[in-house]
Structures are given as C-alpha cells and as structure tokens.
Write a protein that holds these residues in place. Structure first.
Motif, PDB file in Angstrom:
ATOM      1  N   ARG A 167      -2.257  -2.192  -5.308  1.00 45.34           N
ATOM      2  CA  ARG A 167      -1.783  -1.272  -6.347  1.00 45.34           C
ATOM      3  C   ARG A 167      -2.908  -0.376  -6.852  1.00 45.34           C
ATOM      4  O   ARG A 167      -2.705   0.826  -7.096  1.00 45.34           O
ATOM      5  CB  ARG A 167      -1.186  -2.088  -7.509  1.00 45.34           C
ATOM      6  CG  ARG A 167       0.131  -2.751  -7.162  1.00 45.34           C
ATOM      7  CD  ARG A 167       0.836  -3.257  -8.422  1.00 45.34           C
ATOM      8  NE  ARG A 167       0.118  -4.345  -9.059  1.00 45.34           N
ATOM      9  CZ  ARG A 167       0.309  -5.618  -8.769  1.00 45.34           C
ATOM     10  NH1 ARG A 167       1.192  -5.969  -7.840  1.00 45.34           N
ATOM     11  NH2 ARG A 167      -0.363  -6.555  -9.405  1.00 45.34           N
ATOM     12  N   VAL A 168      -4.095  -0.947  -7.000  1.00 46.99           N
ATOM     13  CA  VAL A 168      -5.243  -0.131  -7.431  1.00 46.99           C
ATOM     14  C   VAL A 168      -5.533   0.963  -6.403  1.00 46.99           C
ATOM     15  O   VAL A 168      -5.779   2.131  -6.758  1.00 46.99           O
ATOM     16  CB  VAL A 168      -6.477  -1.027  -7.646  1.00 46.99           C
ATOM     17  CG1 VAL A 168      -7.731  -0.167  -7.849  1.00 46.99           C
ATOM     18  CG2 VAL A 168      -6.279  -1.942  -8.848  1.00 46.99           C
ATOM     19  N   ARG A 169      -5.498   0.600  -5.100  1.00 48.73           N
ATOM     20  CA  ARG A 169      -5.746   1.603  -4.058  1.00 48.73           C
ATOM     21  C   ARG A 169      -4.660   2.680  -4.038  1.00 48.73           C
ATOM     22  O   ARG A 169      -4.961   3.872  -3.864  1.00 48.73           O
ATOM     23  CB  ARG A 169      -5.822   0.910  -2.691  1.00 48.73           C
ATOM     24  CG  ARG A 169      -7.071   0.074  -2.487  1.00 48.73           C
ATOM     25  CD  ARG A 169      -7.252  -0.272  -1.013  1.00 48.73           C
ATOM     26  NE  ARG A 169      -6.130  -1.042  -0.516  1.00 48.73           N
ATOM     27  CZ  ARG A 169      -6.064  -2.369  -0.549  1.00 48.73           C
ATOM     28  NH1 ARG A 169      -7.063  -3.058  -1.082  1.00 48.73           N
ATOM     29  NH2 ARG A 169      -5.011  -3.007  -0.067  1.00 48.73           N
ATOM     30  N   ASP A 226      -4.399   7.812 -14.511  1.00 47.76           N
ATOM     31  CA  ASP A 226      -5.618   7.155 -15.011  1.00 47.76           C
ATOM     32  C   ASP A 226      -5.263   5.898 -15.814  1.00 47.76           C
ATOM     33  O   ASP A 226      -5.910   4.848 -15.692  1.00 47.76           O
ATOM     34  CB  ASP A 226      -6.421   8.125 -15.880  1.00 47.76           C
ATOM     35  CG  ASP A 226      -7.109   9.203 -15.056  1.00 47.76           C
ATOM     36  OD1 ASP A 226      -7.291   8.963 -13.835  1.00 47.76           O
ATOM     37  OD2 ASP A 226      -7.464  10.250 -15.612  1.00 47.76           O
ATOM     38  N   ALA A 227      -4.202   6.017 -16.631  1.00 49.80           N
ATOM     39  CA  ALA A 227      -3.775   4.856 -17.416  1.00 49.80           C
ATOM     40  C   ALA A 227      -3.270   3.735 -16.499  1.00 49.80           C
ATOM     41  O   ALA A 227      -3.566   2.548 -16.705  1.00 49.80           O
ATOM     42  CB  ALA A 227      -2.684   5.262 -18.400  1.00 49.80           C
ATOM     43  N   ALA A 228      -2.505   4.131 -15.466  1.00 50.28           N
ATOM     44  CA  ALA A 228      -2.007   3.126 -14.523  1.00 50.28           C
ATOM     45  C   ALA A 228      -3.150   2.461 -13.770  1.00 50.28           C
ATOM     46  O   ALA A 228      -3.128   1.248 -13.507  1.00 50.28           O
ATOM     47  CB  ALA A 228      -1.030   3.765 -13.539  1.00 50.28           C
ATOM     48  N   ALA A 229      -4.176   3.266 -13.409  1.00 53.56           N
ATOM     49  CA  ALA A 229      -5.323   2.705 -12.696  1.00 53.56           C
ATOM     50  C   ALA A 229      -6.045   1.667 -13.549  1.00 53.56           C
ATOM     51  O   ALA A 229      -6.450   0.602 -13.066  1.00 53.56           O
ATOM     52  CB  ALA A 229      -6.289   3.822 -12.299  1.00 53.56           C
ATOM     53  N   LEU A 230      -6.194   1.965 -14.843  1.00 49.44           N
ATOM     54  CA  LEU A 230      -6.840   0.995 -15.736  1.00 49.44           C
ATOM     55  C   LEU A 230      -6.031  -0.301 -15.834  1.00 49.44           C
ATOM     56  O   LEU A 230      -6.587  -1.408 -15.796  1.00 49.44           O
ATOM     57  CB  LEU A 230      -7.015   1.609 -17.132  1.00 49.44           C
ATOM     58  CG  LEU A 230      -8.059   2.724 -17.253  1.00 49.44           C
ATOM     59  CD1 LEU A 230      -8.033   3.331 -18.648  1.00 49.44           C
ATOM     60  CD2 LEU A 230      -9.454   2.173 -16.958  1.00 49.44           C
ATOM     61  N   HIS A 239      -3.847  -1.474 -13.609  1.00 48.70           N
ATOM     62  CA  HIS A 239      -3.889  -2.202 -12.341  1.00 48.70           C
ATOM     63  C   HIS A 239      -5.244  -2.863 -12.113  1.00 48.70           C
ATOM     64  O   HIS A 239      -5.327  -3.958 -11.539  1.00 48.70           O
ATOM     65  CB  HIS A 239      -3.562  -1.263 -11.181  1.00 48.70           C
ATOM     66  CG  HIS A 239      -2.124  -0.825 -11.156  1.00 48.70           C
ATOM     67  ND1 HIS A 239      -1.092  -1.655 -11.526  1.00 48.70           N
ATOM     68  CD2 HIS A 239      -1.537   0.361 -10.812  1.00 48.70           C
ATOM     69  CE1 HIS A 239       0.056  -1.018 -11.407  1.00 48.70           C
ATOM     70  NE2 HIS A 239      -0.186   0.219 -10.981  1.00 48.70           N
ATOM     71  N   ARG A 240      -6.310  -2.189 -12.565  1.00 48.23           N
ATOM     72  CA  ARG A 240      -7.629  -2.780 -12.420  1.00 48.23           C
ATOM     73  C   ARG A 240      -7.747  -4.044 -13.275  1.00 48.23           C
ATOM     74  O   ARG A 240      -8.311  -5.072 -12.847  1.00 48.23           O
ATOM     75  CB  ARG A 240      -8.704  -1.763 -12.824  1.00 48.23           C
ATOM     76  CG  ARG A 240     -10.133  -2.311 -12.885  1.00 48.23           C
ATOM     77  CD  ARG A 240     -10.516  -3.111 -11.669  1.00 48.23           C
ATOM     78  NE  ARG A 240     -10.443  -2.345 -10.447  1.00 48.23           N
ATOM     79  CZ  ARG A 240     -10.540  -2.875  -9.246  1.00 48.23           C
ATOM     80  NH1 ARG A 240     -10.677  -4.196  -9.125  1.00 48.23           N
ATOM     81  NH2 ARG A 240     -10.464  -2.109  -8.164  1.00 48.23           N
ATOM     82  N   ALA A 254      -7.772  -9.953 -13.487  1.00 50.90           N
ATOM     83  CA  ALA A 254      -7.143 -11.212 -13.888  1.00 50.90           C
ATOM     84  C   ALA A 254      -6.771 -12.048 -12.673  1.00 50.90           C
ATOM     85  O   ALA A 254      -6.936 -13.272 -12.663  1.00 50.90           O
ATOM     86  CB  ALA A 254      -5.903 -10.928 -14.742  1.00 50.90           C
ATOM     87  N   ALA A 255      -6.254 -11.370 -11.623  1.00 51.10           N
ATOM     88  CA  ALA A 255      -5.889 -12.092 -10.397  1.00 51.10           C
ATOM     89  C   ALA A 255      -7.125 -12.687  -9.732  1.00 51.10           C
ATOM     90  O   ALA A 255      -7.078 -13.794  -9.189  1.00 51.10           O
ATOM     91  CB  ALA A 255      -5.171 -11.145  -9.436  1.00 51.10           C
TER      92      ALA A 255
END
Length: 422
Positions: free
Chosen positions: A31-33, A80-84, A86-87, A92-93
């Motif tokens: 998801r991050v990628r 940008d918000a989604a990237a934060l 997902h990161r 956490a994972a």
C-alpha cells in the motif's frame, strides 16, 4: 519413551502468528508503494499541465488550467495523508512481526533445549547400561545334580564325569562368545567375593572328584588335563569381536568441547547424528542460518551436533578438520560428514549411498542420493563412533576375560592347597 515437548501446540500457534504478521507487513508495504506511485503520477500531471514555452492568453483556458492545478494539488495533499497513514500501518505491522518472531524464537530455543535434554537422558541410560555390563561377571551355567551333591554330602562325581562336564562348559563358553547365549549370564554376581566363592567350590569339587575316582582313571593326569583345557578355554575368551578400526580412536583425545584428533565417546553414535539431522528435513536453505527458520549446510551440521552436546566449528573448512578421516565412501557409516573438494559444501552421510544436506538457496534440507563423485569428495570425517560404545566394548570384553581367568586361577590355587598330586 521420550517425553513430548509440552509447548509444541503453543509453538505452532506462534509460527501461525508469525506467518500472519508477515502477510500483514507485506500488504502494508504494498500500500505504501502504491500511494507513492500515484503521487508521482499526479506530480507529473501537475507539471505537464502547461508547457514551459506555451503562451496562453485565452481567459477560459487559463481558468481551466488553474482549476486543474488546484484539483491536482488537492489530490497530492490527500495522497500525502494516505502515505503517512500507510507508513504508520507498515511500521505497526513490522513491530507486530518482530514481536511474533521473537516469541517464536524463544519457544524454538526451549524446544531445542528439550530435545538436547532428551538426547542426554538417552545417552545417560546407555552409559548406565554399559557400566552395568562392564561389572557383569561371567558365571558358568548351573552344575548338574551329581556335582551339586558334593556340596551337600551326596554322591561325588568321578573324574570322567568332571571331564565331560568341562567339555560342556567349554562348548557353552564358545556359544556365549559368539553371542548365541547372551542371556545365560543374567544371574551372574557383580562382586569379586562371589566369583572367588564359586571358584573355590568348583576347585573343591574337582579335588574331591580326583581323589575319590572310582573308574580307574589316573586322578593327577586327568585333573591336570582338564585344568589345562579349562585354562585354554578361559583365555580364549580374551579375544574381542572385530569392530571398525576407526572407532578405536574414540575419546582420545577428542572431547565434546573440542572434537578434533579423535572420536567423541560420550554415548552418541552416528545413528544418533542421522536421527537428529532428520528432524530438520524441510527447513529452507538460508545462507548463514542455524535455526528451523533457515540454515545452510555448515549451519545444519553445527546445529545437529549442538543438539547432541558436541561443539562443532561454524564454517566448512574448520568442520572438515574435526574427528578422524574415513578413507573412502565405501567405508563411510551413517553420521559421517562428507566434504566437497574446496571445502565449499558439507553433507551428512545417511548410509546406502544416501546423504542428508542443506543444498542451496531455493531448496530445503533433504535426503537424497549422493551426487558427488569420488573425485569431487575432498574428505570424509567421523566425529563419533559408528556404533554404540565402540571404545568401551573392548574393555567390557577384557573384564569378562579377566573374570574367567580369575576363576581358573582360584581353582588352581584351591587344588594346590588341597594337596592334589601325582
């Protein structure tokens, strides 16, 4: 029966948790990628809305360009918000996976210690049996009724009867030495006092039989003949069964902490090495690994011997210098180590032309036919005896022979003191 690992069920749960955490970490990283790729595409769209050399004077066009840029900037902010997010999810994972892995490793170490303790208990039991065997003295089978009667005041045997009985005893001694009557000595005493009493009683009966002979046989020559015969039979028992010559180096000077220059004689055999190695079948090859999560060829060898209480070096060149050399593959026994020329790879011989090894990346620990030719084999090493207590077998046989010789010596001394003469 070996006790099962009581936490085996929990270990399976920990492995399942580890696999689940790994899958969640992989999904979070994907998801991050994906967000990063979408943001890069939006940035390229924003930069390419109007070329550097384009001149736009139409008001409607300028308005449309401004609206597109505003929309793209809004999309970039959302990405940008989604990237934060997902990161944060990926972090956490990762933490969840690290925790699951640490818990699994802790239980794996407990399981390894349990297996090692079980091996040591089995080795201790075998050592106890060996010690009992070393103190187990030979005693001839029960005397016939007429011979036993001598001790209770009954009829005395003649010299001919004694000679006949000696022949029977010699035959039974030969059978015992060949393994045909391994259970006949189960009632033998382990004390020297009992052996001496038996020898004295036997000698007394011989002396009485010689002095009270009723069949005309010369007592002196007959007694001398039978004692000479018995002495030869007892001394013949000093020969030991043939064993692998390589096993004669057991315990000198190798130790579990330093298995070099000889064989480690701590109750472990080549069969134990192979049995322990088989529990790692299916473990994936991982360069530098030494656990069930993955191991390489030398890691497999080091781990197996560590389970058995023997400290082996970590890399193949050092492992190839341990134990004693086996001249050829034809003389190899299960549990021996086969090293490829160049010291680049090491295998565990499984017998009948089979080997157990951690082959290469992409494959698992497996049992298969030996694929190295004689020209490709650099050396074959034996770390422990090929059979149980090879080093102590000779001493056990020697003790048995000494007991028989002591029996004859005591009998001769008793005869001489009782005045048996021509």
């Amino acid at each position: 029966m070996a006790r099962a690992f009581s936490l085996a069920g929990l270990l399976r749960v920990r492995h399942a948790q580890q696999q689940k955490a790994m899958a969640e970490l992989s999904a979070a990283n994907r998801r991050v990628r994906d967000v990063a790729e979408r943001r890069a595409a939006a940035s390229r769209t924003l930069e390419g809305a109007v070329g550097k050399n384009d001149v736009v004077t139409d008001a409607a066009t300028l308005t449309a360009i401004a609206a597109a840029r505003a929309s793209t900037r809004g999309m970039l902010a959302e990405l940008d918000a989604a990237a934060l997010a997902h990161r944060a999810s990926a972090d956490a994972a990762q933490a969840s996976y690290n925790d699951a892995r640490a818990r699994a490793i802790a239980l794996e170490k407990l399981e390894e210690r349990h297996a090692l303790a079980a091996r040591r208990r089995r080795a201790a039991r075998r050592a106890d049996r060996a010690r009992r065997d070393r103190h187990h003295h030979f005693q001839p089978p029960g005397l016939p009724a007429r011979f036993s009667a001598r001790f209770s005041g009954g009829t005395v045997m003649s010299v001919s009867d004694v000679l006949s009985r000696i022949s029977d005893i010699q035959a039974q001694i030969a059978q015992i030495q060949s393994g045909a009557l391994t259970s006949s000595a189960s009632g033998a005493s382990s004390s020297d006092a009992t052996d001496s009493a038996t020898a004295a009683d036997f000698a007394s009966a011989l002396a009485a039989a010689g002095s009270d002979s009723t069949d005309g046989t010369d007592s002196s020559s007959a007694t001398s003949s039978l004692l000479s015969s018995l002495t030869g039979s007892a001394l013949a028992g000093s020969s030991t069964a043939a064993t692998d010559p390589l096993d004669s180096t057991a315990g000198t000077p190798a130790t579990p902490a330093s298995p070099a220059g000889g064989l480690v004689d701590n109750g472990i055999t080549g069969a134990d090495v192979l049995a322990d190695a088989k529990k790692y079948l299916g473990v994936p090859y991982v360069f530098g690994g030494t656990t069930r999560s993955g191991m390489d060829c030398s890691g497999l060898v080091q781990t197996v011997f560590k389970d058995l209480g023997i400290s082996m070096p970590r890399v193949v060149p050092d492992q190839a210098a341990m134990g004693v050399a086996v001249p050829s593959l034809a003389q190899a026994k299960p549990g021996d180590l086969i090293v490829e020329k160049g010291s680049g790879h090491i295998q565990i011989y499984a017998g009948n032309g089979m080997i157990l090894e951690a082959p290469k990346p992409g494959e698992d620990v497996k049992l298969r036919k030996e694929w190295l030719s004689a020209d490709q084999i650099g050396t074959i090493r034996r770390i422990v005896p090929s059979t149980f207590s090879a080093a102590t077998t000779g001493s056990t046989s020697t003790a048995s022979s000494a007991s028989q010789s002591d029996l004859v010596t005591a009998a001769l001394q008793q005869l001489m003191s009782s005045g048996v003469s021509a």
